[in-house]
Design a protein around this motif. Sequence first.
Motif, PDB file in Angstrom:
ATOM      1  N   VAL A   1      43.683  24.625  34.047  1.00  0.00           N
ATOM      2  CA  VAL A   1      43.538  25.463  35.240  1.00  0.00           C
ATOM      3  C   VAL A   1      44.044  26.867  34.936  1.00  0.00           C
ATOM      4  CG1 VAL A   1      44.255  25.745  37.653  1.00  0.00           C
ATOM      5  CG2 VAL A   1      43.761  23.468  36.761  1.00  0.00           C
ATOM      6  N   VAL A   2      43.277  27.863  35.372  1.00  0.00           N
ATOM      7  CA  VAL A   2      43.669  29.261  35.187  1.00  0.00           C
ATOM      8  C   VAL A   2      44.903  29.538  36.044  1.00  0.00           C
ATOM      9  CG1 VAL A   2      42.975  31.673  35.540  1.00  0.00           C
ATOM     10  CG2 VAL A   2      41.309  30.000  34.687  1.00  0.00           C
ATOM     11  N   SER A   3      45.961  30.005  35.407  1.00  0.00           N
ATOM     12  CA  SER A   3      47.182  30.338  36.148  1.00  0.00           C
ATOM     13  C   SER A   3      47.306  31.829  36.405  1.00  0.00           C
ATOM     14  CB  SER A   3      48.420  29.840  35.390  1.00  0.00           C
ATOM     15  OG  SER A   3      48.510  30.491  34.137  1.00  0.00           O
ATOM     16  N   ALA A   4      46.595  32.651  35.619  1.00  0.00           N
ATOM     17  CA  ALA A   4      46.647  34.108  35.778  1.00  0.00           C
ATOM     18  C   ALA A   4      45.513  34.723  34.980  1.00  0.00           C
ATOM     19  CB  ALA A   4      47.987  34.646  35.276  1.00  0.00           C
ATOM     20  N   ILE A   5      45.294  36.008  35.210  1.00  0.00           N
ATOM     21  CA  ILE A   5      44.391  36.799  34.369  1.00  0.00           C
ATOM     22  C   ILE A   5      45.171  38.013  33.905  1.00  0.00           C
ATOM     23  CG2 ILE A   5      42.309  38.216  34.270  1.00  0.00           C
ATOM     24  CD1 ILE A   5      40.955  36.263  36.134  1.00  0.00           C
ATOM     25  N   GLU A   6      45.073  38.297  32.613  1.00  0.00           N
ATOM     26  CA  GLU A   6      45.694  39.480  32.010  1.00  0.00           C
ATOM     27  C   GLU A   6      44.611  40.552  31.929  1.00  0.00           C
ATOM     28  OE1 GLU A   6      48.710  41.737  30.338  1.00  0.00           O
ATOM     29  OE2 GLU A   6      48.960  39.652  30.946  1.00  0.00           O
TER      30      GLU A   6
ATOM     31  N   TRP B   1      38.668  44.510  31.340  1.00  0.00           N
ATOM     32  CA  TRP B   1      38.516  43.153  30.833  1.00  0.00           C
ATOM     33  C   TRP B   1      39.646  42.284  31.340  1.00  0.00           C
ATOM     34  CZ3 TRP B   1      38.275  47.616  27.951  1.00  0.00           C
ATOM     35  CH2 TRP B   1      37.011  47.953  27.468  1.00  0.00           C
ATOM     36  N   GLY B   2      39.356  40.984  31.406  1.00  0.00           N
ATOM     37  CA  GLY B   2      40.373  40.031  31.802  1.00  0.00           C
ATOM     38  C   GLY B   2      40.420  38.861  30.845  1.00  0.00           C
ATOM     39  N   LYS B   3      41.607  38.421  30.541  1.00  0.00           N
ATOM     40  CA  LYS B   3      41.798  37.236  29.704  1.00  0.00           C
ATOM     41  C   LYS B   3      42.414  36.163  30.584  1.00  0.00           C
ATOM     42  CE  LYS B   3      43.981  37.774  25.795  1.00  0.00           C
ATOM     43  NZ  LYS B   3      45.082  37.888  24.825  1.00  0.00           N
ATOM     44  N   GLU B   4      41.722  35.034  30.698  1.00  0.00           N
ATOM     45  CA  GLU B   4      42.256  33.925  31.480  1.00  0.00           C
ATOM     46  C   GLU B   4      43.500  33.381  30.797  1.00  0.00           C
ATOM     47  OE1 GLU B   4      38.917  31.256  31.520  1.00  0.00           O
ATOM     48  OE2 GLU B   4      38.297  31.972  33.490  1.00  0.00           O
TER      49      GLU B   4
ATOM     50  N   GLN C   1      39.224  34.447  26.339  1.00  0.00           N
ATOM     51  CA  GLN C   1      38.896  35.812  26.738  1.00  0.00           C
ATOM     52  C   GLN C   1      37.482  35.867  27.301  1.00  0.00           C
ATOM     53  OE1 GLN C   1      40.514  38.751  24.478  1.00  0.00           O
ATOM     54  NE2 GLN C   1      39.546  40.409  25.541  1.00  0.00           N
ATOM     55  N   TRP C   2      37.335  36.671  28.330  1.00  0.00           N
ATOM     56  CA  TRP C   2      36.022  36.905  28.905  1.00  0.00           C
ATOM     57  C   TRP C   2      36.028  38.261  29.574  1.00  0.00           C
ATOM     58  CZ3 TRP C   2      35.386  36.503  34.461  1.00  0.00           C
ATOM     59  CH2 TRP C   2      36.538  36.125  35.133  1.00  0.00           C
ATOM     60  N   LYS C   3      34.874  38.885  29.667  1.00  0.00           N
ATOM     61  CA  LYS C   3      34.759  40.206  30.274  1.00  0.00           C
ATOM     62  C   LYS C   3      34.540  40.021  31.766  1.00  0.00           C
ATOM     63  CE  LYS C   3      32.894  44.722  29.543  1.00  0.00           C
ATOM     64  NZ  LYS C   3      32.150  45.587  28.689  1.00  0.00           N
ATOM     65  N   VAL C   4      35.496  40.514  32.551  1.00  0.00           N
ATOM     66  CA  VAL C   4      35.508  40.294  33.994  1.00  0.00           C
ATOM     67  C   VAL C   4      34.392  41.032  34.704  1.00  0.00           C
ATOM     68  CG1 VAL C   4      36.874  40.718  36.074  1.00  0.00           C
ATOM     69  CG2 VAL C   4      37.956  39.803  34.050  1.00  0.00           C
ATOM     70  N   ASN C   5      34.042  42.239  34.262  1.00  0.00           N
ATOM     71  CA  ASN C   5      33.158  43.078  35.071  1.00  0.00           C
ATOM     72  C   ASN C   5      31.677  42.840  34.824  1.00  0.00           C
ATOM     73  OD1 ASN C   5      33.286  44.246  32.551  1.00  0.00           O
ATOM     74  ND2 ASN C   5      33.352  46.331  33.298  1.00  0.00           N
ATOM     75  N   LYS C   6      31.289  41.785  34.162  1.00  0.00           N
ATOM     76  CA  LYS C   6      29.841  41.531  33.960  1.00  0.00           C
ATOM     77  C   LYS C   6      29.379  40.376  34.801  1.00  0.00           C
ATOM     78  CE  LYS C   6      29.115  44.769  31.079  1.00  0.00           C
ATOM     79  NZ  LYS C   6      28.433  45.929  31.431  1.00  0.00           N
TER      80      LYS C   6
END
Length: 147
Positions: free
Chosen positions: A52-57, A131-134, A142-147
């Motif tokens: 489970v995702v606990s945060a995004i950096e 960008w955001g890293k789960e 890692q995944w790009k949040v804004n796409k």
Amino acid sequence: MSDRKPKNIFITGPISPSFIAESIQKHSTQKAIGGHSIFLGQVRADETEGGVVSAIEYTAFEELAMDNMHVIREDIFAKYPLTCMHVYHSLGSIAAGEICLFVFTSSAHRKAAMDACEETVERLKAELPVWGKEIIAGATHQWKVNK
């Protein structure tokens, strides 16, 4: 394009409910505003294969993001009869349940405020280098949040 300079849209850490409330309260003196539209982006506790995702950096190419946001802002003001627009995006670690994006538009009439808010959110998600890293207990993805 106007003579306005790019504004810093970044806040380190989550966007607090009190910051949002204060932003709304500040507009009560502007009697020509008839409608506000607000979008709040919140970090989800998505379930992934790893947990489970606990945060995004969140990280960003800040200078380019501010320049791109300036272009978006000018385009939106040219298209809609807005009184004002405020955009804030978090940087750093934002826990699930916390606010990471705050877009606030105001106009004499609600439709312009709502349409401008929606278009602003869609454009910044598509055009800003953010960008955001789960963060998942024991793993990261890692995944790009804004796409």
